[in-house]
Design a protein around this motif. Structure first.
Motif, short mmCIF file in Angstrom:
data_model
loop_
_atom_site.label_atom_id
_atom_site.label_comp_id
_atom_site.label_asym_id
_atom_site.label_seq_id
_atom_site.Cartn_x
_atom_site.Cartn_y
_atom_site.Cartn_z
N ALA A 37 -18.52 0.43 4.56
CA ALA A 37 -18.92 0.59 3.17
C ALA A 37 -18.10 1.67 2.47
CB ALA A 37 -20.41 0.92 3.08
N SER A 38 -17.67 2.69 3.20
CA SER A 38 -16.80 3.71 2.61
C SER A 38 -15.48 3.10 2.18
CB SER A 38 -16.56 4.84 3.61
OG SER A 38 -17.75 5.56 3.87
N ALA A 39 -14.91 2.25 3.04
CA ALA A 39 -13.67 1.56 2.68
C ALA A 39 -13.90 0.61 1.51
CB ALA A 39 -13.13 0.79 3.89
N LEU A 40 -15.05 -0.05 1.49
CA LEU A 40 -15.36 -0.97 0.39
C LEU A 40 -15.47 -0.22 -0.93
CD1 LEU A 40 -18.00 -3.83 0.67
CD2 LEU A 40 -17.53 -2.67 -1.48
N GLY A 41 -16.16 0.92 -0.91
CA GLY A 41 -16.31 1.70 -2.13
C GLY A 41 -14.99 2.19 -2.68
N LEU A 42 -14.10 2.63 -1.79
CA LEU A 42 -12.80 3.09 -2.23
C LEU A 42 -11.96 1.91 -2.72
CD1 LEU A 42 -11.21 5.67 -2.53
CD2 LEU A 42 -10.34 5.36 -0.20
N ALA A 43 -12.05 0.77 -2.03
CA ALA A 43 -11.32 -0.42 -2.47
C ALA A 43 -11.79 -0.86 -3.85
CB ALA A 43 -11.53 -1.55 -1.46
N PHE A 44 -13.08 -0.78 -4.09
CA PHE A 44 -13.63 -1.15 -5.39
C PHE A 44 -13.01 -0.29 -6.49
CE2 PHE A 44 -16.78 -1.53 -8.74
CZ PHE A 44 -17.24 -2.83 -8.61
N ALA A 84 -1.39 5.72 -10.93
CA ALA A 84 -0.63 6.86 -11.44
C ALA A 84 -0.04 7.68 -10.30
CB ALA A 84 -1.52 7.73 -12.32
N LEU A 85 -0.79 7.82 -9.21
CA LEU A 85 -0.31 8.63 -8.08
C LEU A 85 0.60 7.85 -7.14
CD1 LEU A 85 -3.46 10.69 -6.98
CD2 LEU A 85 -1.55 11.42 -8.40
N LEU A 86 0.30 6.57 -6.92
CA LEU A 86 1.01 5.80 -5.91
C LEU A 86 1.97 4.77 -6.50
CD1 LEU A 86 -2.03 5.03 -3.54
CD2 LEU A 86 -0.36 6.88 -3.32
N GLY A 87 1.92 4.58 -7.82
CA GLY A 87 2.63 3.47 -8.42
C GLY A 87 1.81 2.20 -8.23
N MET A 88 2.07 1.17 -9.04
CA MET A 88 1.27 -0.04 -8.94
C MET A 88 1.45 -0.71 -7.58
SD MET A 88 -1.05 -1.76 -10.36
CE MET A 88 -1.04 -1.27 -12.09
N ALA A 135 -0.47 1.31 -5.02
CA ALA A 135 -1.92 1.14 -5.14
C ALA A 135 -2.36 -0.19 -4.53
CB ALA A 135 -2.33 1.20 -6.61
N LYS A 136 -1.58 -1.23 -4.75
CA LYS A 136 -1.93 -2.54 -4.18
C LYS A 136 -1.77 -2.54 -2.66
CE LYS A 136 -1.04 -5.16 -8.40
NZ LYS A 136 -0.22 -6.19 -9.10
N ALA A 137 -0.79 -1.81 -2.16
CA ALA A 137 -0.64 -1.68 -0.71
C ALA A 137 -1.82 -0.92 -0.11
CB ALA A 137 0.67 -0.97 -0.38
N HIS A 138 -2.28 0.12 -0.81
CA HIS A 138 -3.44 0.88 -0.36
C HIS A 138 -4.67 -0.01 -0.33
CE1 HIS A 138 -5.62 4.39 0.71
NE2 HIS A 138 -6.11 4.68 -0.48
N LEU A 139 -4.79 -0.88 -1.32
CA LEU A 139 -5.92 -1.81 -1.37
C LEU A 139 -5.90 -2.76 -0.17
CD1 LEU A 139 -8.31 -2.60 -3.20
CD2 LEU A 139 -6.77 -4.17 -4.39
N ARG A 140 -4.71 -3.21 0.20
CA ARG A 140 -4.61 -4.09 1.37
C ARG A 140 -5.01 -3.37 2.65
NH1 ARG A 140 0.02 -5.80 -1.54
NH2 ARG A 140 1.39 -4.44 -0.32
#
Length: 292
Positions: free
Chosen positions: A208-215, A248-252, A255-260
């Motif tokens: 759920a922590s990963a889910l909340g951050l992904a959200f 803003a911090l990671l670039g678009m 950010a999408k890679a972080h989401l994956r």
């Protein structure tokens, strides 16, 4: 029954239960009661109550036992949105495609409506026909997630950070409190109602922590890529208010890679739960792929 059919049934249940949980708009004080209902019943994804039902399903919880915590977490979420939209906070005029509560009514009524929704949330659990130990466990979970150690603390960090860039670790901590705490609470309360063992509670907390951050990462991406009409709220506000965001911090692309990466963490954590966790998997996928 398919996961989609289960979600449709749960959403109908949620709307009916929310309606029944709120005071009549014809009873005094009518303005307050109408504002409470306006804030809660005006649509929304209902992600948090769905997470309660999905968390409970993994452990075979009776849906009747899940109703009170599911409604309570949604009332807390609704109150937070009412207060978040106020002029002293994010100062927004649009929420779920409609005027925000303080615009539709007035600022004082909106503040009181938020206060009343918060207390109603805890009253629902306290009065629920559940064993006393379970009611206390759910109250502890929701209170911890809602206050200074959770959602309110995250909101305070967000206000403090407005106007300057945060490092990634600080941004993730802020959102773990502001958004993630209530999502973790929703999954945990569902699991508690199914008498989940402590080890499983810890595993689901991680998921759920990963889910909340992904959200939140997805929310930041949508704030850049989607329109106000798609979002149902004002787009581009993060940039306008000079807030730190994942793009803003990671670039678009970053950010999408972080989401994956977060998506992989969620599905890895649920790998051992089989078919009973399909609903929670589907909600995790929705958090990553949603378009509003």
């Amino acid at each position: 029954m398919t996961v989609e059919a289960t979600f449709a049934r749960w959403r109908d249940r949620i709307e009916s239960q929310l309606d029944a949980s709120l005071p009549s708009p014809s009873d005094a004080p009518r303005g307050l009661h109408q504002a409470m209902r306006y804030a809660v019943l005006g649509g929304g994804k209902r992600m948090r109550p769905l997470l309660v039902y999905a968390g409970g399903r993994i452990f075979g919880a009776d849906e009747n036992a899940l109703d009170a915590p599911a409604m309570a977490v949604e009332l807390i979420h609704a109150y937070s949105l009412v207060h978040d939209d106020l002029p002293a906070m994010d100062d927004d005029a649009l929420r779920r495609g409609r005027p925000t509560t303080h615009i539709a009514f007035d600022e004082a009524t909106a503040i009181l409506a938020g206060d009343a929704l918060q207390t109603r949330a805890f009253g629902l659990i306290a009065d629920a026909p559940l064993p006393a130990s379970l009611r206390v466990a759910c109250l502890q979970t929701l209170a911890h997630a809602s206050g200074a150690a959770g959602m309110c603390g995250g909101q305070a960090l967000d206000i403090d950070a407005t106007g300057h860039q945060q490092p990634l670790q600080a941004l993730e901590r802020m959102h773990a409190l502001k958004t993630g705490a209530l999502i973790r609470a929703a999954v945990r309360m569902g699991a508690l109602c199914g008498q989940a063992p402590a080890a499983d509670l810890a595993t689901l907390d991680t998921v759920a922590s990963a889910l909340g951050l992904a959200f939140q990462v997805r929310d930041d991406i949508l704030d850049v890529e989607a329109s106000s009409e798609q979002l149902g709220k004002t787009a581009g506000k993060d940039e306008a208010q000079a807030k730190s965001t994942f793009p803003a911090l990671l670039g678009m692309d970053g950010a999408k890679a972080h989401l994956r990466t977060l998506s992989e963490q969620m599905f890895d954590g649920l790998a051992g739960y089989g078919e009973p966790a399909d609903a929670l998997r589907a909600l995790a996928k929705l958090a990553v792929e949603r378009d509003h």
